[in-house]
Design a protein around this motif. Structure first.
Motif, PDB file in Angstrom:
ATOM      1  N   ASN A 131      -6.524   7.344   4.643  1.00 28.08           N
ATOM      2  CA  ASN A 131      -5.276   6.696   4.230  1.00 28.08           C
ATOM      3  C   ASN A 131      -4.880   7.105   2.817  1.00 28.08           C
ATOM      4  O   ASN A 131      -3.710   7.372   2.532  1.00 28.08           O
ATOM      5  CB  ASN A 131      -5.417   5.175   4.319  1.00 28.08           C
ATOM      6  N   HIS A 174      -2.154   0.914   5.521  1.00 26.32           N
ATOM      7  CA  HIS A 174      -1.013   1.377   6.312  1.00 26.32           C
ATOM      8  C   HIS A 174      -1.434   1.731   7.736  1.00 26.32           C
ATOM      9  O   HIS A 174      -0.741   1.422   8.704  1.00 26.32           O
ATOM     10  CB  HIS A 174      -0.353   2.577   5.644  1.00 26.32           C
ATOM     11  N   SER A 211       1.067  -1.866  -4.089  1.00 24.96           N
ATOM     12  CA  SER A 211       1.420  -0.606  -3.428  1.00 24.96           C
ATOM     13  C   SER A 211       0.164   0.119  -2.958  1.00 24.96           C
ATOM     14  O   SER A 211       0.150   0.720  -1.871  1.00 24.96           O
ATOM     15  CB  SER A 211       2.212   0.295  -4.389  1.00 24.96           C
ATOM     16  N   THR A 232      -1.575  10.068   0.854  1.00 28.65           N
ATOM     17  CA  THR A 232      -0.652   9.908  -0.272  1.00 28.65           C
ATOM     18  C   THR A 232      -0.757  11.059  -1.262  1.00 28.65           C
ATOM     19  O   THR A 232      -0.042  11.079  -2.268  1.00 28.65           O
ATOM     20  CB  THR A 232      -0.932   8.594  -1.024  1.00 28.65           C
ATOM     21  N   THR A 254      -0.792   1.012   0.903  1.00 26.73           N
ATOM     22  CA  THR A 254      -1.180   2.363   1.306  1.00 26.73           C
ATOM     23  C   THR A 254      -2.523   2.354   2.018  1.00 26.73           C
ATOM     24  O   THR A 254      -2.699   2.970   3.073  1.00 26.73           O
ATOM     25  CB  THR A 254      -1.266   3.279   0.075  1.00 26.73           C
TER      26      THR A 254
END
Length: 276
Positions: free
Chosen positions: A231, A222, A215, A235, A219
């Motif tokens: 980036n 992305h 994950s 989050t 991320t």
């Protein structure tokens, strides 16, 4: 007509006409009609006596027959029930198990150790299927026909134009080899894009990457052209913590995500407390 090889355009059209079928674009049905390509896929995929092989989307059974003729133990998944009478005809007498249903619903964890995937994958679910192959402990390799651009992304390395999340997870699970490109004319009907045969070998001796790390990598990549810092900030991660981790790992503050190695991303994930 029966004397012609199954992959000949005339034989394919005859099969479709006799069974009242037309290829369904929504299911990604493009049937191989090039014997050299068929043999190359089966050879590169490791089809051999006693080898358990999984195929996705047999269509008319053209590739299936080539794999089974080499003595492999073939299981093939097909969603299109209209093909039942076709496959009953083309696979007659061969040791092939046809499983009817959606490949996205199949439990890949049930496959025996040493399974090799050999398939002309439906383009619209290629990424989803590859990720499932990677996570299935019994699958040791996947030799697949994919869109050429997907093949380029799978084989790309950090810093290269096509590098992204698909490249990263392929490298986390093993290695990628480009076997050959496949022209549009090798299919009936011809697809809109050039294809490629790609072989992925999965190193099952490695510990599987943690879901938290996968994950984190997704991320980080992305927006490939953005900086890694930006980036991660998207989050909600603390900017000062990201800056400290970048410095500790020896990365520039403005480094782009696509230029960061997986080793450095793992070090970043550890510094940020994502994994231990």
């Amino acid at each position: 007509m029966s004397a012609s090889p199954l992959y000949s355009p005339a034989r394919v059209r005859d099969l479709l006409d006799r069974h009242g079928l037309k290829p369904t674009k929504s299911l990604g049905q493009n049937f191989l009609i090039d014997g050299n390509i068929l043999r190359a896929i089966a050879e590169a995929g490791g089809a051999a006596p006693g080898v358990p092989v999984l195929e996705i989307g047999p269509g008319l059974g053209v590739l299936t027959r080539e794999i089974a003729s080499r003595g492999a133990q073939v299981t093939t998944l097909e969603k299109d029930e209209r093909l039942r009478p076709v496959l009953a005809e083309t696979l007659d007498g061969l040791d092939v198990q046809v499983v009817w249903g959606d490949a996205l619903d199949f439990d890949y964890a049930t496959l025996p150790a040493g399974t090799r995937v050999i398939a002309n994958l439906p383009y619209y679910i290629t990424g989803l299927l590859l990720s499932r192959f990677m996570r299935a402990p019994g699958i040791v390799s996947a030799t697949v026909l994919v869109q050429k651009e997907v093949g380029q992304r799978l084989a790309a390395r950090p810093g290269e134009e096509n590098y992204g999340f698909l490249s990263a997870i392929a490298a986390l699970y093993g290695s990628v080899q480009h076997v050959r490109d496949v022209p549009k004319g090798a299919f009936l009907p011809a697809p809109d894009v050039t294809s490629a045969v790609i072989r992925l070998d999965f190193d099952r001796s490695r510990p599987a990457p943690e879901q938290e790390f996968l994950s984190f990598v997704e991320t980080a990549l992305h927006h490939r052209r953005k900086t890694l810092r930006n980036n991660l900030r998207l989050t909600g991660m603390d900017g000062e913590a990201i800056d400290a981790a970048l410095e500790a790992v020896g990365l520039r503050a403005d480094v782009r995500a696509e230029d960061v190695s997986l080793g450095d991303l793992r070090d970043m994930a550890v510094k940020l407390g994502v994994i231990r």
